[in-house]
Design an enzyme around this catalytic site. Sequence first.
Site, PDB file in Angstrom:
ATOM      1  N   LYS A 489      13.706 -20.791  22.948  1.00 45.18           N
ATOM      2  CA  LYS A 489      14.407 -19.593  22.481  1.00 45.18           C
ATOM      3  C   LYS A 489      15.807 -20.013  22.065  1.00 45.18           C
ATOM      4  O   LYS A 489      16.226 -21.135  22.381  1.00 45.18           O
ATOM      5  CB  LYS A 489      14.477 -18.534  23.581  1.00 45.18           C
ATOM      6  CG  LYS A 489      14.909 -19.093  24.952  1.00 45.18           C
ATOM      7  CD  LYS A 489      14.815 -18.056  26.046  1.00 45.18           C
ATOM      8  CE  LYS A 489      13.439 -17.819  26.584  1.00 45.18           C
ATOM      9  NZ  LYS A 489      12.877 -16.507  26.324  1.00 45.18           N
ATOM     10  N   ARG A 490      16.550 -19.134  21.346  1.00 43.86           N
ATOM     11  CA  ARG A 490      17.933 -19.472  21.011  1.00 43.86           C
ATOM     12  C   ARG A 490      18.677 -19.904  22.262  1.00 43.86           C
ATOM     13  O   ARG A 490      18.348 -19.448  23.362  1.00 43.86           O
ATOM     14  CB  ARG A 490      18.648 -18.233  20.455  1.00 43.86           C
ATOM     15  CG  ARG A 490      18.468 -17.964  18.999  1.00 43.86           C
ATOM     16  CD  ARG A 490      19.322 -16.781  18.557  1.00 43.86           C
ATOM     17  NE  ARG A 490      19.035 -15.574  19.312  1.00 43.86           N
ATOM     18  CZ  ARG A 490      19.967 -14.783  19.857  1.00 43.86           C
ATOM     19  NH1 ARG A 490      21.246 -15.061  19.749  1.00 43.86           N
ATOM     20  NH2 ARG A 490      19.617 -13.688  20.513  1.00 43.86           N
ATOM     21  N   LYS A 495      20.400 -16.214  28.500  1.00 40.76           N
ATOM     22  CA  LYS A 495      18.998 -16.631  28.627  1.00 40.76           C
ATOM     23  C   LYS A 495      18.827 -17.676  29.731  1.00 40.76           C
ATOM     24  O   LYS A 495      17.739 -17.985  30.160  1.00 40.76           O
ATOM     25  CB  LYS A 495      18.488 -17.180  27.294  1.00 40.76           C
ATOM     26  CG  LYS A 495      18.445 -16.122  26.195  1.00 40.76           C
ATOM     27  CD  LYS A 495      18.004 -16.711  24.866  1.00 40.76           C
ATOM     28  CE  LYS A 495      18.068 -15.732  23.723  1.00 40.76           C
ATOM     29  NZ  LYS A 495      16.938 -14.785  23.664  1.00 40.76           N
ATOM     30  N   THR A 596      10.040 -12.048  22.763  1.00 44.40           N
ATOM     31  CA  THR A 596       8.712 -11.991  22.150  1.00 44.40           C
ATOM     32  C   THR A 596       7.960 -13.298  22.417  1.00 44.40           C
ATOM     33  O   THR A 596       6.735 -13.325  22.386  1.00 44.40           O
ATOM     34  CB  THR A 596       8.800 -11.737  20.624  1.00 44.40           C
ATOM     35  OG1 THR A 596       9.809 -12.589  20.079  1.00 44.40           O
ATOM     36  CG2 THR A 596       9.126 -10.291  20.322  1.00 44.40           C
TER      37      THR A 596
HETATM   38  C1  26V Z   1      23.944 -11.383  16.552  1.00 43.72           C
HETATM   39  C2  26V Z   1      24.795 -12.348  16.178  1.00 43.72           C
HETATM   40  C3  26V Z   1      26.173 -12.185  16.601  1.00 43.72           C
HETATM   41  C4  26V Z   1      27.070 -13.179  15.969  1.00 43.72           C
HETATM   42  C5  26V Z   1      26.460 -14.541  15.842  1.00 43.72           C
HETATM   43  C6  26V Z   1      25.225 -14.511  15.028  1.00 43.72           C
HETATM   44  C7  26V Z   1      24.343 -13.445  15.463  1.00 43.72           C
HETATM   45  C8  26V Z   1      23.053 -13.532  15.135  1.00 43.72           C
HETATM   46  C9  26V Z   1      22.177 -12.541  15.498  1.00 43.72           C
HETATM   47  C10 26V Z   1      22.634 -11.489  16.212  1.00 43.72           C
HETATM   48  C11 26V Z   1      21.709 -10.448  16.617  1.00 43.72           C
HETATM   49  C12 26V Z   1      21.033 -10.849  17.827  1.00 43.72           C
HETATM   50  C13 26V Z   1      20.038  -9.850  18.131  1.00 43.72           C
HETATM   51  C14 26V Z   1      18.728 -10.465  18.477  1.00 43.72           C
HETATM   52  O1  26V Z   1      18.282 -11.455  17.945  1.00 43.72           O
HETATM   53  N1  26V Z   1      18.098  -9.820  19.406  1.00 43.72           N
HETATM   54  C15 26V Z   1      16.802 -10.214  19.861  1.00 43.72           C
HETATM   55  O2  26V Z   1      15.869  -9.370  19.212  1.00 43.72           O
HETATM   56  C16 26V Z   1      14.532  -9.654  19.598  1.00 43.72           C
HETATM   57  C17 26V Z   1      13.630  -8.781  18.781  1.00 43.72           C
HETATM   58  O3  26V Z   1      13.812  -7.444  19.110  1.00 43.72           O
HETATM   59  C18 26V Z   1      14.361  -9.423  21.091  1.00 43.72           C
HETATM   60  O4  26V Z   1      13.063  -9.799  21.450  1.00 43.72           O
HETATM   61  C19 26V Z   1      15.365 -10.259  21.874  1.00 43.72           C
HETATM   62  O5  26V Z   1      15.301  -9.931  23.243  1.00 43.72           O
HETATM   63  C20 26V Z   1      16.764 -10.009  21.356  1.00 43.72           C
HETATM   64  O6  26V Z   1      17.696 -10.899  21.952  1.00 43.72           O
END
Ligand code: 26V
Length: 750
Positions: A489-490, A495, A596
Amino acid sequence: MTLSQRLEKNCNKLIYDCTDEELFCGILKTIDELKNEIKTKDEKKKLYYISAEFLIGKLMESNLINLGVYHDMRQILSEYGKDLSKITELEIEPSLGNGGLGRLASCFLDSIAYTGIDGDGVGLLYHCGLFKQVFKENKQFETPNLWLGDNTVLNKTDISYTVPFGDMTLKSRLYTIDIIGKDRINKLNLFDIETVDEKIVTDDIRYDKADIRRNLTLFLYPDDSDEAGRRLRLYQEYFMASNGAQLIIDETLRRGGRLEDLADYAVVQINDTHPSLIIPELIRLLCERGMDMDTSIKIVEKMCAYTNHTILAEALEKWEAKTIQDIIPEIYEIIKELDARKKSECADKSLHIIDDNSLVHMARMDIHYSFSVNGVAALHTEILKKSELNDFYKIYPEKFNNKTNGISMRRWLTGANPRLDGFIEELIGRDFRNDYEKLKSLERYKDDNRVLSKLLEIKAENKADLCDYIKEKQGIDLDPNSVFDVQIKRLHEYKRQQMNVLYLITKYLDIKRGILPKRPITAIFGAKAAPAYTIAKDIIHLILCIEELIEKDKAVSEHLRVVMVENYNVTWAEKIIPASDISEQISLASKEASGTGNMKMMLNGALTLGTMDGANIEISSLVGEDNIYIFGKSSDEVIECYKKNNYKPYDYYEKDARIKEAVDFITDKDILALGDKESLTRLKNELIKKDYFMTFPDFEDYYSTKDKMLSDYENRMGWAKQSLVNIANSGYFSSDRTIREYNSDIWRIV
Ligand code: 26V
C-alpha cells in the site's frame, strides 16, 4: 470465424510460428474487432466519474475477460505452447494513479461498463504519471516514468477545448481509452495539452514548476512542498475540471438535451476534492451561455455528488484564496458567491467555504453544492457523520450515505489468480461470475479435505510463481515454503509499516538469540512514499537496510527474509496478492477510510491481520472472528486518546523492554553500517517523541496476535478452512455490487 482462426488471421501467421510480440499485436487486433461488434446504446442520462487518478493497470487481460474470450484465448495459446501471462508481460502499465483512490476509480470504470451503465471517466493524461521508484543505497529515488511510448490503448480525438486562466488561455486535446464491458463500451476521457514537453524533466524529476505550458500534464500530484508546486496543482485541477465540464455540456447538447435540463442528462461523481472545481466551472459555463446565477447553481447542485476518501486533515484540500484569485479569477468570484450564500444561511464557521484565514475549503464547497456525500466503508461514513463532518450532517442528513468500496473480481480473481478461479468454477459452476455473492456456496466445502488440500496446493503454486518473478525482477531467492506476510500500500505513517518493521526487528533479534520461528517467514513490502514525505522515506530506508542486513546473515536468512519490491504498482499487486498468506491491514483505527487491498487478499485466500478500521470491520463481520486476526485499540479509544492529547510514546519506550530493544536497534551499529545515520536517527526520534499514529500502544497486541497467526498457520488444514471461509464471503466486495448501489441510490441511470 472461431477465435483461433481470428487470432491467426490477425497475426498473419500460424499461432505456433508467432513470437510473443507478434501474438501481442494479434491479440490487440482481435480485441479491437470484437469490441467493434458491440453496439453501445446511449442512455438519456450519463454518469461522469471525474478523478485526478486512474490506476488502471494493464488492460489486455481484463479486456479479454470482459469480452468473454479470456478462457478460450488462454486455452488456444496453451495448445500451441504459448503462455498468455508471458505475452501480457509485454504490455506497459499506464502510470496514471497513485494508490487506493485511483485503483478504486479503475475498478469502478470496469464495473460501470460491465454492469451496463452509460458512464465515462474524466481525468488528465500525465506523460510521466506518478514517478518511477528506484532503490539506491537502500533509499527511494524518483525518476520519470515515461510510460506513453507508442502506446496502443490511447485514441487521439479531434476534441479540444479552451481553458481560460487569469494569465493565459490553454488549449486541450482529448485522448480516450476504451473501457470494455460485456455489452457496451464506455470511455476514459483523458485531457492533455499539446505544448507539454517531457524534455524539461531531469532524471531526478526536477523541472521548471512555473513553466505551465510545458509542465501542466507531466506529473500526477506534483510536489506541493513549495508555492510553485502548489500553483501547478491548481492549474492542473482547473484544467481537468474545465475540460470535464465542457465535455459534459457538449455531449448533452449533442444528445439533444437543453442546458436547463442538464441535471436530467448528466450526473458527476467527484472523486475526492481534486476535481471539485467542476462545481464553479459548470456554473460559470452555464452563466456564460446566458443562464442566471440562481438557476445555474440549482442545476449544478442537482448534478454533483461527492465521495470523501479520507479524514486525515492534511489530505483535505484547502487553497489560499489569493492563489485561486490569481490563477482563476473568474472561478474565484463564483466561489465567493457560493460562500456568501452559505454564510448568510449559517453562522457556524465550520460550515464556511472561505474561512477567516482566507483559506478555501474544497470539501465544504462539495458538501454544500452536491446532492450526495458518501464515505467508502461503514465506519468511515459513521465517523464522517458523527465527528469530522458532523456540522454538515446536522444540516444535510439526507445527503449522507455509505458506499462500501469494492474491487473488480474479474481483474483480481479471474485475471490475477486463474488457478483459484478455475477451481471455484469446478466446485460451484461458472454462474458466480454474474453474481459474486454466490461464492458463499463454497462454504459447503469447509470440511472437505480434498478441497482444502487443493486450496493449499494452489496457494503453493502461486507462491512458487511469485518467487520466480521476484528472482527475475530483483535477483532475490525466496523460500516458497515460508509464510508470505504481505503489506502492500502507499507508504504513510497512519498505515503503520513502521509497526510491521518493529515486529520484524524483534524476530531478527530473537533468531539471533536462538529463538527460531517454527517456519521461515518472508515479509513482503510494496510501497511508494510521496517525494517530499521525509519520514515515509525514512521508513523505506529502514526496511531496505533490514532487508540487506538479513540477506547477508545466513544464520538469520534461513528463518526470516524481508523484501521490498521496487516500483510497486498494479502489475506487482497482481503477482503478489494471489501468493499472500497474511494480509497486513494494520492502520491506526479510524484512519484508513476503507482499504481495498484487504478485499483483494481476502478474495485470494489470505487471512487478515488487522485493526478494527476501514473495511476490515465489514470483513470481520462477514467471516466471523474465528477467521480474522484483529488486534489493537478501537476507533472510539483512538479518537478519545486524541481528544485527551496525553499520549506519551516515551513512557512505552521506557517501560516495554521489547519496544525499547526494537526501537534502539534502528540506530544499532549493524544497521548504521548499511544506512544513513541522519535518516535512521530522525525516524527513531520521531517514534520516541511523537509517534503520532500510536504504534507503541498497539504493539504488544500486534506482536502476540501475529505470533498466534504464525502458530495457527502450522495447522495447515485449519488454515485452509479459514482461508476458504474468507474466499466464500468476499463476494460482497465485488465492485459490481458497489456500482449497483451508487446507481440505485445516487446516479439513477436506467
Ligand atoms: C491526498 C493527497 C494529499 C497531498 C499529497 C498527494 C495526495 C494524494 C492523494 C490524496 C488523496 C488520498 C485519498 C486516498 O487515496 N484515500 C484512499 O481511498 C481509498 C479508496 O476509497 C481507500 O480505500 C483508502 O482507505 C483511502 O486511504
